[in-house]
Design a protein around this motif. Structure first.
Motif, PDB file in Angstrom:
ATOM      1  N   ARG A 174       0.815  -1.219   0.000  1.00 15.18           N
ATOM      2  CA  ARG A 174       0.000   0.000   0.000  1.00 15.18           C
ATOM      3  C   ARG A 174       0.847   1.267   0.000  1.00 15.18           C
ATOM      4  O   ARG A 174       0.368   2.350   0.345  1.00 15.18           O
ATOM      5  CB  ARG A 174      -0.914   0.003   1.240  1.00 15.18           C
ATOM      6  CG  ARG A 174      -1.960  -1.097   1.238  1.00 15.18           C
ATOM      7  CD  ARG A 174      -2.527  -1.281   2.636  1.00 15.18           C
ATOM      8  NE  ARG A 174      -3.658  -2.194   2.669  1.00 15.18           N
ATOM      9  CZ  ARG A 174      -3.559  -3.523   2.638  1.00 15.18           C
ATOM     10  NH1 ARG A 174      -2.361  -4.085   2.554  1.00 15.18           N
ATOM     11  NH2 ARG A 174      -4.625  -4.295   2.669  1.00 15.18           N
ATOM     12  N   ARG A 175       2.097   1.154  -0.398  1.00 22.27           N
ATOM     13  CA  ARG A 175       3.031   2.262  -0.221  1.00 22.27           C
ATOM     14  C   ARG A 175       2.613   3.529  -0.953  1.00 22.27           C
ATOM     15  O   ARG A 175       2.917   4.639  -0.511  1.00 22.27           O
ATOM     16  CB  ARG A 175       4.440   1.846  -0.643  1.00 22.27           C
ATOM     17  CG  ARG A 175       4.607   1.510  -2.128  1.00 22.27           C
ATOM     18  CD  ARG A 175       5.951   0.805  -2.354  1.00 22.27           C
ATOM     19  NE  ARG A 175       6.192   0.540  -3.764  1.00 22.27           N
ATOM     20  CZ  ARG A 175       5.654  -0.475  -4.425  1.00 22.27           C
ATOM     21  NH1 ARG A 175       4.822  -1.296  -3.821  1.00 22.27           N
ATOM     22  NH2 ARG A 175       5.935  -0.656  -5.700  1.00 22.27           N
ATOM     23  N   ASP A 176       1.899   3.396  -2.059  1.00 23.78           N
ATOM     24  CA  ASP A 176       1.515   4.586  -2.813  1.00 23.78           C
ATOM     25  C   ASP A 176       0.381   5.364  -2.156  1.00 23.78           C
ATOM     26  O   ASP A 176       0.038   6.460  -2.591  1.00 23.78           O
ATOM     27  CB  ASP A 176       1.109   4.202  -4.243  1.00 23.78           C
ATOM     28  CG  ASP A 176       2.309   3.732  -5.066  1.00 23.78           C
ATOM     29  OD1 ASP A 176       3.450   4.066  -4.687  1.00 23.78           O
ATOM     30  OD2 ASP A 176       2.102   3.030  -6.062  1.00 23.78           O
ATOM     31  N   THR A 177      -0.198   4.803  -1.107  1.00 26.72           N
ATOM     32  CA  THR A 177      -1.249   5.517  -0.372  1.00 26.72           C
ATOM     33  C   THR A 177      -0.706   6.174   0.890  1.00 26.72           C
ATOM     34  O   THR A 177      -1.466   6.847   1.607  1.00 26.72           O
ATOM     35  CB  THR A 177      -2.385   4.546   0.030  1.00 26.72           C
ATOM     36  OG1 THR A 177      -1.901   3.629   1.030  1.00 26.72           O
ATOM     37  CG2 THR A 177      -2.873   3.757  -1.173  1.00 26.72           C
ATOM     38  N   MET A 233       3.075   0.107  23.125  1.00 28.29           N
ATOM     39  CA  MET A 233       3.012   0.838  21.866  1.00 28.29           C
ATOM     40  C   MET A 233       1.580   0.922  21.379  1.00 28.29           C
ATOM     41  O   MET A 233       0.809  -0.033  21.470  1.00 28.29           O
ATOM     42  CB  MET A 233       3.905   0.159  20.818  1.00 28.29           C
ATOM     43  CG  MET A 233       5.348   0.027  21.293  1.00 28.29           C
ATOM     44  SD  MET A 233       6.446  -0.726  20.084  1.00 28.29           S
ATOM     45  CE  MET A 233       6.730   0.681  19.030  1.00 28.29           C
ATOM     46  N   ASP A 234       1.221   2.088  20.858  1.00 30.21           N
ATOM     47  CA  ASP A 234      -0.123   2.369  20.369  1.00 30.21           C
ATOM     48  C   ASP A 234      -0.173   2.074  18.865  1.00 30.21           C
ATOM     49  O   ASP A 234       0.557   2.688  18.087  1.00 30.21           O
ATOM     50  CB  ASP A 234      -0.453   3.836  20.636  1.00 30.21           C
ATOM     51  CG  ASP A 234      -1.871   4.221  20.260  1.00 30.21           C
ATOM     52  OD1 ASP A 234      -2.497   3.484  19.480  1.00 30.21           O
ATOM     53  OD2 ASP A 234      -2.339   5.268  20.723  1.00 30.21           O
ATOM     54  N   ASN A 235      -1.040   1.147  18.462  1.00 30.36           N
ATOM     55  CA  ASN A 235      -1.112   0.766  17.044  1.00 30.36           C
ATOM     56  C   ASN A 235      -2.312   1.377  16.327  1.00 30.36           C
ATOM     57  O   ASN A 235      -2.729   0.880  15.271  1.00 30.36           O
ATOM     58  CB  ASN A 235      -1.143  -0.750  16.902  1.00 30.36           C
ATOM     59  CG  ASN A 235      -2.459  -1.358  17.375  1.00 30.36           C
ATOM     60  OD1 ASN A 235      -3.243  -0.702  18.078  1.00 30.36           O
ATOM     61  ND2 ASN A 235      -2.712  -2.601  17.012  1.00 30.36           N
ATOM     62  N   THR A 236      -2.866   2.458  16.862  1.00 31.10           N
ATOM     63  CA  THR A 236      -4.067   3.068  16.273  1.00 31.10           C
ATOM     64  C   THR A 236      -3.862   3.427  14.806  1.00 31.10           C
ATOM     65  O   THR A 236      -4.715   3.157  13.951  1.00 31.10           O
ATOM     66  CB  THR A 236      -4.472   4.321  17.071  1.00 31.10           C
ATOM     67  OG1 THR A 236      -4.722   3.961  18.426  1.00 31.10           O
ATOM     68  CG2 THR A 236      -5.713   4.963  16.473  1.00 31.10           C
ATOM     69  N   LYS A 237      -2.734   4.030  14.486  1.00 33.42           N
ATOM     70  CA  LYS A 237      -2.475   4.447  13.104  1.00 33.42           C
ATOM     71  C   LYS A 237      -2.360   3.239  12.181  1.00 33.42           C
ATOM     72  O   LYS A 237      -2.885   3.251  11.050  1.00 33.42           O
ATOM     73  CB  LYS A 237      -1.204   5.293  13.036  1.00 33.42           C
ATOM     74  CG  LYS A 237      -0.859   5.760  11.629  1.00 33.42           C
ATOM     75  CD  LYS A 237       0.434   6.555  11.612  1.00 33.42           C
ATOM     76  CE  LYS A 237       0.827   6.934  10.174  1.00 33.42           C
ATOM     77  NZ  LYS A 237       2.134   7.654  10.118  1.00 33.42           N
ATOM     78  N   LEU A 238      -1.680   2.204  12.640  1.00 36.78           N
ATOM     79  CA  LEU A 238      -1.520   0.997  11.823  1.00 36.78           C
ATOM     80  C   LEU A 238      -2.873   0.371  11.503  1.00 36.78           C
ATOM     81  O   LEU A 238      -3.150   0.019  10.352  1.00 36.78           O
ATOM     82  CB  LEU A 238      -0.629  -0.013  12.544  1.00 36.78           C
ATOM     83  CG  LEU A 238      -0.439  -1.361  11.852  1.00 36.78           C
ATOM     84  CD1 LEU A 238       0.304  -1.183  10.532  1.00 36.78           C
ATOM     85  CD2 LEU A 238       0.307  -2.335  12.760  1.00 36.78           C
ATOM     86  N   VAL A 239      -3.716   0.232  12.516  1.00 31.43           N
ATOM     87  CA  VAL A 239      -5.036  -0.378  12.306  1.00 31.43           C
ATOM     88  C   VAL A 239      -5.880   0.498  11.393  1.00 31.43           C
ATOM     89  O   VAL A 239      -6.627  -0.001  10.539  1.00 31.43           O
ATOM     90  CB  VAL A 239      -5.729  -0.630  13.655  1.00 31.43           C
ATOM     91  CG1 VAL A 239      -7.166  -1.083  13.442  1.00 31.43           C
ATOM     92  CG2 VAL A 239      -4.959  -1.668  14.460  1.00 31.43           C
ATOM     93  N   ALA A 240      -5.773   1.808  11.534  1.00 29.96           N
ATOM     94  CA  ALA A 240      -6.520   2.703  10.658  1.00 29.96           C
ATOM     95  C   ALA A 240      -6.069   2.571   9.208  1.00 29.96           C
ATOM     96  O   ALA A 240      -6.865   2.731   8.274  1.00 29.96           O
ATOM     97  CB  ALA A 240      -6.351   4.149  11.129  1.00 29.96           C
ATOM     98  N   THR A 241      -4.791   2.249   9.001  1.00 26.69           N
ATOM     99  CA  THR A 241      -4.248   2.135   7.643  1.00 26.69           C
ATOM    100  C   THR A 241      -4.544   0.775   7.018  1.00 26.69           C
ATOM    101  O   THR A 241      -4.980   0.692   5.856  1.00 26.69           O
ATOM    102  CB  THR A 241      -2.723   2.368   7.671  1.00 26.69           C
ATOM    103  OG1 THR A 241      -2.458   3.670   8.201  1.00 26.69           O
ATOM    104  CG2 THR A 241      -2.134   2.258   6.272  1.00 26.69           C
TER     105      THR A 241
END
Length: 346
Positions: A222-225, A297-305
Motif C-alpha cells: 500500500r506504499r503509494d497511499t 506501543m499504540d497501534n491506532t495508526k496501523l489499524v486505521a491504515t
C-alpha cells in the motif's frame, strides 16, 4: 493489493539488506511468497550471483556504496535490515550503511523500509509510545537511532519514500540475536529455566517476527497511499506484569512433554562483570533501563491504515519460536549429537 494502482501492482522487485538476519530474512521470505522478486545482498558465498530459496543472492557489502547501488538497480523497494554483526563497530558503521541505502533508493526512486526500535525514546515518551512521541533518548545507541531516522526524514523531504515499522522485542523461529533467544532461553537446548530480565510487575512489549514481517509487506503493498515519511507502531504481545511471556514458555514446554521450567531472575550481575570484555553485553547493559519501566506501543495508526494488525496467538507464536530454535527434546538431542550446539554468552 489495490490493482487499480498501476505502480504498486506492477512494481515487484525488492532488495533486502540483512536477509541472513532475523527480521531481514523473514521479510525477504514473505515478500517472495507474496510474489515479489527478491534480491538479497550478502557478504558470504563464492559466486557473485546465486539463486536459492526462491531468491537472488548477490555477493556484496552494505558498507560499499557501489555494491548497494548496483544490487538495487531496478528495485522499487529496499528493506534496510542490516546491522554490524555482534554490535562490533556499531556506532561507526550504522550511519554509513544507511547513507548507502539512501543513495541506492534515490537512484532508483525506491521506497526504503526500516525496522525501527524503541531505543529512540526515553522516559519522556513512556509508558505508551505513539508515532509522534518525543524522541529524547538516554543512551548513545538511542541517539544514533534518532540520527538514523532523521537522515531518512531528510531523504523523504527530497523525494525518497520511507516506511518505518516499530515493534517491541522480537521473538520467532529464526530471530537470531534477541532477548528471547539470548536472554530468556538458550537455543539448541531443552528449556530447563526461563530468565526474566525485568522486575516483577513491569510490563513489556514483545513482537512475533513473522507478524512484524507481514505488517511490513502489507504496508509495502500500500506504499503509494502512504505519506512520504510513514511511521507505524505495532502493539504486538503486551506482557502486562513481566511474567506472561515466561508463563507462555512454561505452558508450551509442558505441552510438548517437558518438565515445567524454573523461572529465575536474569543475572545482570554477570553482565556487569563481563561487559568490559564483550561488546554485545555492553550493549545489553546500556539498554537495561527498558526493563525498569512499563513500555507499550499504540497501534491506532496501523489499524486505521491496514484495518488490522497481523497477530499470532501468544502460545502458538512461542511454540513456533522454540521449535525453530531447536529447544524441544528431539531437536535439542539432534543438535547435541551433531555437535552444533552453541550456548550464547550472558
Amino acid at each position: 493489493m489495490d490493482n487499480s494502482n498501476s505502480k504498486t501492482a506492477l512494481a515487484k522487485t525488492a532488495l533486502v539488506l540483512g536477509a541472513t538476519g532475523g527480521i531481514g530474512g523473514e521479510v525477504a521470505r514473505q515478500l517472495r511468497d507474496a510474489g515479489w522478486t527478491v534480491r538479497a545482498l550478502c557478504r558470504g558465498g563464492e559466486q557473485a550471483l546465486e539463486r536459492r530459496d526462491g531468491m537472488v543472492w548477490i555477493r556484496g557489502d552494505a558498507m560499499n556504496r557501489a555494491d548497494v547501488v548496483s544490487a538495487a538497480s531496478g528495485c522499487q523497494v529496499i528493506v534496510h535490515a542490516v546491522n554490524p554483526p555482534g554490535y562490533l563497530r556499531w556506532a561507526e558503521l550504522v550511519l554509513p550503511m544507511l547513507d548507502n541505502t539512501i543513495a541506492a533508493a534515490q537512484a532508483n526512486d525506491a521506497t526504503i523500509v526500516l525496522p525501527g526500535t524503541v531505543y529512540n525514546f526515553g522516559p519522556s515518551a513512556f509508558p505508551l509510545l505513539r508515532e509522534d512521541s518525543p524522541q529524547e533518548p538516554v543512551t548513545r545507541k538511542g541517539a544514533i537511532r534518532v540520527e538514523l531516522e532523521q537522515r531518512l526524514r531528510t531523504a523523504s523531504d527530497n523525494g525518497c519514500q520511507v516506511i518505518v515499522v516499530r515493534a517491541g522485542d522480537f521473538f520467532g523461529p529464526k530471530v537470531g540475536n534477541s532477548w528471547f533467544s539470548q536472554g530468556l532461553v538458550k537455543p539448541n537446548l531443552p528449556v530447563k529455566a526461563v530468565q526474566l530480565p525485568g522486575a516483577h510487575g513491569v510490563g513489556h512489549q514483545w513482537s512475533y517476527l513473522p507478524d512484524v514481517a507481514r505488517t511490513m509487506v502489507a504496508l509495502v503493498q500500500r506504499r503509494d497511499t502512504l505519506e512520504p515519511f510513514a511511521t507505524f507502531h505495532m502493539q504486538g504481545h503486551w506482557d502486562a506484569d513481566g511474567t506472561q511471556m515466561a508463563a507462555a514458555i512454561c505452558r508450551v514446554v509442558t505441552k510438548r512433554g517437558g518438565a515445567k521450567p524454573a523461572v529465575r531472575a536474569f543475572p545482570w550481575w554477570m553482565v556487569a562483570l563481563a561487559s568490559p570484555f564483550v561488546a554485545t553485553l555492553r550493549e545489553l547493559r546500556e539498554m537495561r533501563y527498558l526493563w525498569h519501566v512499563p513500555l507499550g506501543m499504540d497501534n491506532t495508526k496501523l489499524v486505521a491504515t491496514l484495518g488490522y494488525e497481523p497477530h499470532t496467538p501468544l502460545d502458538e507464536a512461542v511454540e513456533a519460536a522454540l521449535e525453530g530454535m531447536g529447544c524441544f527434546a528431539a531437536e535439542a538431542a539432534a543438535a547435541i549429537k551433531s555437535g552444533v550446539v552453541r550456548i550464547a554468552a550472558h
